[in-house]
Motif scaffolding. Structure first.
Motif, PDB file in Angstrom:
ATOM      1  N   ASP A 205      11.322  -3.545  -3.673  1.00 18.74           N
ATOM      2  CA  ASP A 205      10.767  -4.878  -3.439  1.00 18.74           C
ATOM      3  C   ASP A 205      10.171  -4.941  -2.046  1.00 18.74           C
ATOM      4  O   ASP A 205      10.615  -4.253  -1.128  1.00 18.74           O
ATOM      5  N   ASN A 206       9.166  -5.774  -1.915  1.00 13.97           N
ATOM      6  CA  ASN A 206       8.515  -5.974  -0.625  1.00 13.97           C
ATOM      7  C   ASN A 206       9.120  -7.205   0.036  1.00 13.97           C
ATOM      8  O   ASN A 206       8.831  -8.332  -0.359  1.00 13.97           O
TER       9      ASN A 206
ATOM     10  N   TRP B  81       0.827  -1.210   0.000  1.00 12.34           N
ATOM     11  CA  TRP B  81       0.000   0.000   0.000  1.00 12.34           C
ATOM     12  C   TRP B  81       0.859   1.257   0.000  1.00 12.34           C
ATOM     13  O   TRP B  81       0.602   2.204  -0.750  1.00 12.34           O
ATOM     14  N   ALA B  82       1.910   1.271   0.813  1.00  8.04           N
ATOM     15  CA  ALA B  82       2.804   2.430   0.884  1.00  8.04           C
ATOM     16  C   ALA B  82       3.519   2.661  -0.445  1.00  8.04           C
ATOM     17  O   ALA B  82       3.678   3.802  -0.901  1.00  8.04           O
ATOM     18  N   ARG B  83       3.909   1.584  -1.089  1.00  7.40           N
ATOM     19  CA  ARG B  83       4.624   1.685  -2.367  1.00  7.40           C
ATOM     20  C   ARG B  83       3.687   2.050  -3.506  1.00  7.40           C
ATOM     21  O   ARG B  83       3.976   2.973  -4.290  1.00  7.40           O
ATOM     22  N   ASP B  84       2.553   1.356  -3.611  1.00  3.85           N
ATOM     23  CA  ASP B  84       1.685   1.499  -4.771  1.00  3.85           C
ATOM     24  C   ASP B  84       0.723   2.676  -4.679  1.00  3.85           C
ATOM     25  O   ASP B  84       0.349   3.254  -5.693  1.00  3.85           O
ATOM     26  N   GLU B  85       0.295   3.001  -3.458  1.00  9.06           N
ATOM     27  CA  GLU B  85      -0.707   4.042  -3.328  1.00  9.06           C
ATOM     28  C   GLU B  85      -0.161   5.348  -2.748  1.00  9.06           C
ATOM     29  O   GLU B  85      -0.769   6.401  -2.928  1.00  9.06           O
ATOM     30  N   ARG B  86       0.972   5.275  -2.047  1.00  9.52           N
ATOM     31  CA  ARG B  86       1.539   6.477  -1.452  1.00  9.52           C
ATOM     32  C   ARG B  86       2.865   6.891  -2.076  1.00  9.52           C
ATOM     33  O   ARG B  86       3.456   7.893  -1.677  1.00  9.52           O
ATOM     34  N   GLY B  87       3.327   6.106  -3.035  1.00 11.43           N
ATOM     35  CA  GLY B  87       4.530   6.480  -3.761  1.00 11.43           C
ATOM     36  C   GLY B  87       5.822   6.299  -2.998  1.00 11.43           C
ATOM     37  O   GLY B  87       6.840   6.925  -3.336  1.00 11.43           O
ATOM     38  N   ALA B  88       5.841   5.474  -1.955  1.00  9.27           N
ATOM     39  CA  ALA B  88       7.067   5.240  -1.199  1.00  9.27           C
ATOM     40  C   ALA B  88       8.111   4.577  -2.099  1.00  9.27           C
ATOM     41  O   ALA B  88       7.793   3.717  -2.915  1.00  9.27           O
TER      42      ALA B  88
END
Length: 209
Positions: free
Chosen positions: A30-31, A19-26
């Motif tokens: 890699d997860n 969510w942080a990567r895909d929706e907040r641009g973090a």
């Protein structure tokens, strides 16, 4: 710490990083939580649903004179759509060429009985199933809500799945999406969830591994 608690926290961590990567641009390439094999966490009501359970259920549905009962359950297990969404599917809203469809969704009962249309990506397995249907006009699943529920209830009882509800198929489908490596955005596009907390409620179904 109990195993179920550990599994639940690992799953939440995996979803939050996505969510942080895909929706907040973090800036996360890699997860790392996806390198861990996270089993479905426990749920007091939900039964296990094994491959053998699925085979027995689909067999009983295939024995029915109306093939729409089997089609309905297969689509539910692939897409995670609600029963009302599946029964509202119409061929004019399905684009097999571009792998997408428009689906009608009723809003929350607390907000009234209004409905809206949303665009949904069409999974490959769902596309293959839809292409196998002979008729490509009118409703995709020609069943009333009452008939759909009654047919499913008869089949699940004959298959020995007394605790299984049709809505559980939505849990199962979405849990399989998590297990397959789909991220939060991809799953929410299919499921229609706008709230990550609500989506997380569908990520804990106990599946066989």
């Amino acid at each position: 710490m109990k195993p179920n608690t550990v599994m639940r926290e690992l799953r939440i961590l995996r979803v939050l990083i996505d969510w942080a990567r895909d929706e907040r641009g973090a800036e996360i390439k890699d997860n790392p939580a996806r390198q861990l094999r996270v089993r479905g966490t426990g749920d007091a009501r939900a039964p296990f649903f094994t491959d053998q359970d699925e085979k027995r259920l689909l067999h009983e549905l295939s024995e029915m004179s109306n093939p729409n009962h089997l089609r309905l359950t297969k689509l539910a297990l692939i897409t995670g759509f609600r029963l009302s969404e599946l029964l509202s599917l119409n061929w004019r809203n399905i684009d097999l060429k571009n792998n997408r469809l428009r689906i009608q969704r009723k809003e929350c009962a607390a907000k009234g009985s209004s409905s809206s249309m949303r665009m949904v990506p069409l999974p490959q397995k769902a596309k293959e199933l839809l292409k196998s249907f002979k008729s490509k006009e009118g409703s995709v699943i020609n069943l009333t809500k009452g008939s759909a529920r009654n047919g499913f209830d008869r089949a699940r009882k004959k298959a020995g799945l007394e605790n299984l509800r049709f809505h559980d198929l939505r849990h199962i489908a979405i849990s399989r999406m998590w297990s397959s490596g789909m991220n939060t955005l991809e799953i929410s596009a299919c499921s229609g969830h706008r709230d990550i907390k609500m989506l997380m409620r569908y990520s804990h179904y106990q599946l066989s591994f």
